[in-house]
Design an enzyme around this catalytic site. Structure first.
Site, PDB file in Angstrom:
ATOM      1  N   LYS A 131      -6.207   0.945   2.908  1.00  0.00           N
ATOM      2  CA  LYS A 131      -6.939   0.853   1.657  1.00  0.00           C
ATOM      3  C   LYS A 131      -7.432  -0.295   1.262  1.00  0.00           C
ATOM      4  O   LYS A 131      -8.505  -0.635   0.902  1.00  0.00           O
ATOM      5  CB  LYS A 131      -6.118   1.511   0.456  1.00  0.00           C
ATOM      6  CG  LYS A 131      -5.395   3.083   0.822  1.00  0.00           C
ATOM      7  CD  LYS A 131      -4.647   3.286  -0.504  1.00  0.00           C
ATOM      8  CE  LYS A 131      -3.366   2.278  -0.974  1.00  0.00           C
ATOM      9  NZ  LYS A 131      -2.220   2.404  -0.088  1.00  0.00           N
ATOM     10  N   ARG A 141      -0.135   5.040  -9.369  1.00  0.00           N
ATOM     11  CA  ARG A 141       0.754   5.520  -8.142  1.00  0.00           C
ATOM     12  C   ARG A 141       1.883   6.581  -8.867  1.00  0.00           C
ATOM     13  O   ARG A 141       2.680   7.146  -8.144  1.00  0.00           O
ATOM     14  CB  ARG A 141       1.755   4.495  -7.670  1.00  0.00           C
ATOM     15  CG  ARG A 141       1.291   3.749  -6.295  1.00  0.00           C
ATOM     16  CD  ARG A 141       2.387   2.595  -6.422  1.00  0.00           C
ATOM     17  NE  ARG A 141       2.600   1.967  -5.050  1.00  0.00           N
ATOM     18  CZ  ARG A 141       1.953   0.859  -4.329  1.00  0.00           C
ATOM     19  NH1 ARG A 141       1.143   0.366  -5.065  1.00  0.00           N
ATOM     20  NH2 ARG A 141       2.207   0.678  -3.364  1.00  0.00           N
ATOM     21  N   ARG A 162       1.183  -5.974  10.249  1.00  0.00           N
ATOM     22  CA  ARG A 162       0.287  -6.612   9.204  1.00  0.00           C
ATOM     23  C   ARG A 162       0.890  -7.782   8.994  1.00  0.00           C
ATOM     24  O   ARG A 162       2.100  -8.290   8.840  1.00  0.00           O
ATOM     25  CB  ARG A 162       0.600  -5.779   7.949  1.00  0.00           C
ATOM     26  CG  ARG A 162      -0.363  -6.628   6.746  1.00  0.00           C
ATOM     27  CD  ARG A 162      -0.711  -5.518   5.707  1.00  0.00           C
ATOM     28  NE  ARG A 162       0.585  -4.921   4.918  1.00  0.00           N
ATOM     29  CZ  ARG A 162       0.349  -3.890   3.619  1.00  0.00           C
ATOM     30  NH1 ARG A 162      -0.756  -3.572   3.662  1.00  0.00           N
ATOM     31  NH2 ARG A 162       1.415  -3.803   3.295  1.00  0.00           N
ATOM     32  N   ARG A 192       4.883  -9.609   4.868  1.00  0.00           N
ATOM     33  CA  ARG A 192       5.416  -9.509   3.830  1.00  0.00           C
ATOM     34  C   ARG A 192       6.952  -8.916   3.865  1.00  0.00           C
ATOM     35  O   ARG A 192       7.040  -8.187   4.835  1.00  0.00           O
ATOM     36  CB  ARG A 192       4.577  -8.347   2.997  1.00  0.00           C
ATOM     37  CG  ARG A 192       3.535  -8.929   2.306  1.00  0.00           C
ATOM     38  CD  ARG A 192       2.523  -7.677   1.838  1.00  0.00           C
ATOM     39  NE  ARG A 192       3.191  -6.429   1.301  1.00  0.00           N
ATOM     40  CZ  ARG A 192       2.441  -5.533   0.710  1.00  0.00           C
ATOM     41  NH1 ARG A 192       1.165  -5.400   0.840  1.00  0.00           N
ATOM     42  NH2 ARG A 192       3.132  -4.382   0.028  1.00  0.00           N
ATOM     43  N   ARG A 234       9.289   2.836   1.114  1.00  0.00           N
ATOM     44  CA  ARG A 234       8.286   2.821   0.656  1.00  0.00           C
ATOM     45  C   ARG A 234       7.383   4.312   0.807  1.00  0.00           C
ATOM     46  O   ARG A 234       6.684   4.718   0.078  1.00  0.00           O
ATOM     47  CB  ARG A 234       7.193   1.673   1.048  1.00  0.00           C
ATOM     48  CG  ARG A 234       7.609   0.437   0.500  1.00  0.00           C
ATOM     49  CD  ARG A 234       7.140  -0.775   1.266  1.00  0.00           C
ATOM     50  NE  ARG A 234       5.682  -0.680   0.789  1.00  0.00           N
ATOM     51  CZ  ARG A 234       4.802  -1.528   1.774  1.00  0.00           C
ATOM     52  NH1 ARG A 234       5.321  -2.234   2.687  1.00  0.00           N
ATOM     53  NH2 ARG A 234       3.768  -1.694   1.442  1.00  0.00           N
TER      54      ARG A 234
HETATM   55  P1  AMP Z   1       1.421  -2.579  -2.450  1.00  0.00           P
HETATM   56  O1  AMP Z   1       0.959  -4.058  -2.187  1.00  0.00           O
HETATM   57  O2  AMP Z   1       0.351  -1.891  -3.007  1.00  0.00           O
HETATM   58  O3  AMP Z   1       1.995  -2.071  -1.286  1.00  0.00           O
HETATM   59  O4  AMP Z   1       2.496  -2.583  -3.360  1.00  0.00           O
HETATM   60  C1  AMP Z   1       3.524  -3.493  -3.059  1.00  0.00           C
HETATM   61  C2  AMP Z   1       4.844  -3.256  -4.176  1.00  0.00           C
HETATM   62  O5  AMP Z   1       4.444  -3.558  -5.357  1.00  0.00           O
HETATM   63  C3  AMP Z   1       5.270  -1.695  -4.091  1.00  0.00           C
HETATM   64  O6  AMP Z   1       5.905  -1.096  -3.046  1.00  0.00           O
HETATM   65  C4  AMP Z   1       5.647  -1.593  -5.455  1.00  0.00           C
HETATM   66  O7  AMP Z   1       7.162  -1.987  -5.635  1.00  0.00           O
HETATM   67  C5  AMP Z   1       4.885  -2.532  -6.319  1.00  0.00           C
HETATM   68  N1  AMP Z   1       3.850  -1.683  -6.838  1.00  0.00           N
HETATM   69  C6  AMP Z   1       2.383  -2.046  -6.701  1.00  0.00           C
HETATM   70  N2  AMP Z   1       1.601  -1.373  -7.433  1.00  0.00           N
HETATM   71  C7  AMP Z   1       2.359  -0.528  -8.165  1.00  0.00           C
HETATM   72  C8  AMP Z   1       2.142   0.586  -9.084  1.00  0.00           C
HETATM   73  N3  AMP Z   1       0.835   1.068  -9.328  1.00  0.00           N
HETATM   74  N4  AMP Z   1       3.118   1.118  -9.529  1.00  0.00           N
HETATM   75  C9  AMP Z   1       4.399   0.665  -9.115  1.00  0.00           C
HETATM   76  N5  AMP Z   1       4.661  -0.173  -8.465  1.00  0.00           N
HETATM   77  C10 AMP Z   1       3.738  -0.990  -8.049  1.00  0.00           C
END
Ligand code: AMP
Length: 231
Positions: free
Chosen positions: A13, A88, A127, A160, A171
């Site tokens: 994405k 989410r 990644r 990360r 996740r």
């Molecule tokens: P991402 O980079 O989108 O994979 O997000 C990394 C982490 O940030 C996720 O595993 C969550 O812990 C937190 N996170 C990011 N976006 C959200 C969201 N919209 N709602 C809740 N937690 C989020």
């Protein structure tokens, strides 16, 4: 045009959403990127978020919705926004609807990145992210031409914390339990467009462009477009 890019972590994405935002002159909002910035800067938001992100759990809705409300106040948002990693949960999706309605706007489409679990694990474990500009690479499918440094800005690439195997599994479980129900939520609203995301980056980009064109076309024709766009 406001777009949501929805799908499991590792679906590609971010790669596609940043490209689309650049090409269409839209603001790119990735809640995960904002949380990582806040954590690196040690802000109160970062301190609160850290315990959740390192274990792969979702940060509470109230925190995320407050963050998005603030980000929507940035210059550039009036042209439209590409949302990556938000919403989410159904609560976040409802809040997004309200935030956009307050601005007299609505969502144009929700692009659902449909990808196999195997591909997700492979993508996440390979990644690498630039510490400086946030650009994303993959050790096998999209390596940086500068090795351990970023192609774009020369920053250091890192893995990360939450892209390690233990956290990846969590996740994906969280996605199934809390985010997958958004597919029904947006399907019922006639907004969901499926993108077959198990393919190469250029192939997925073509599919994304086609999906956006079909959503925009359906809107332009004045119909709901639900038949054409149903995922
Ligand atoms: P991402 O980079 O989108 O994979 O997000 C990394 C982490 O940030 C996720 O595993 C969550 O812990 C937190 N996170 C990011 N976006 C959200 C969201 N919209 N709602 C809740 N937690 C989020």
């Amino acid at each position: 045009m406001n777009l949501v890019f929805l799908g499991p972590p590792g679906a590609g994405k971010g790669t596609q959403a940043t490209q689309q935002a650049e090409e269409r002159g839209l603001l790119y909002i990735a809640t995960g990127d904002e949380l990582r910035k806040a954590i690196a800067a040690g802000t109160p938001l970062g301190l609160e978020a850290k315990a959740y992100t390192t274990t792969g759990r979702l940060v509470p809705d109230g925190v995320i919705i407050g963050l998005v409300r603030e980000l929507l106040g940035q210059p550039g948002a009036e042209k439209g926004v590409v949302f990556d990693g938000f919403p989410r949960t159904v609560g976040q999706a409802e809040a997004l609807g309200r935030l956009l309605a307050e601005r007299g706007e609505a969502l144009g489409a929700v692009l659902y990145f449909d990808v196999s679990a195997d591909a997700v694990v492979q993508r996440l474990s390979g990644r690498r992210v630039c510490r400086q500009c946030g650009a994303t690479f993959h050790v096998a499918s999209l390596p940086s031409k500068r090795g351990a440094l970023c192609d774009r800005c020369g920053g250091e690439l890192y893995q990360r914390d939450d892209d390690r195997p233990e956290t990846i599994a969590n996740r994906l479980r969280v996605y199934q339990e809390q985010t997958a129900s958004l597919l029904d939520y947006y399907r019922e609203q006639g907004l969901l467009v499926r993108v077959a995301a198990d393919r190469t980056i250029p192939e997925v980009r073509d599919a994304v462009n086609a999906a956006i064109a079909s959503a925009a076309g359906a809107r332009g024709q004045g119909g709901t477009g639900s038949e054409q766009r149903r995922a």
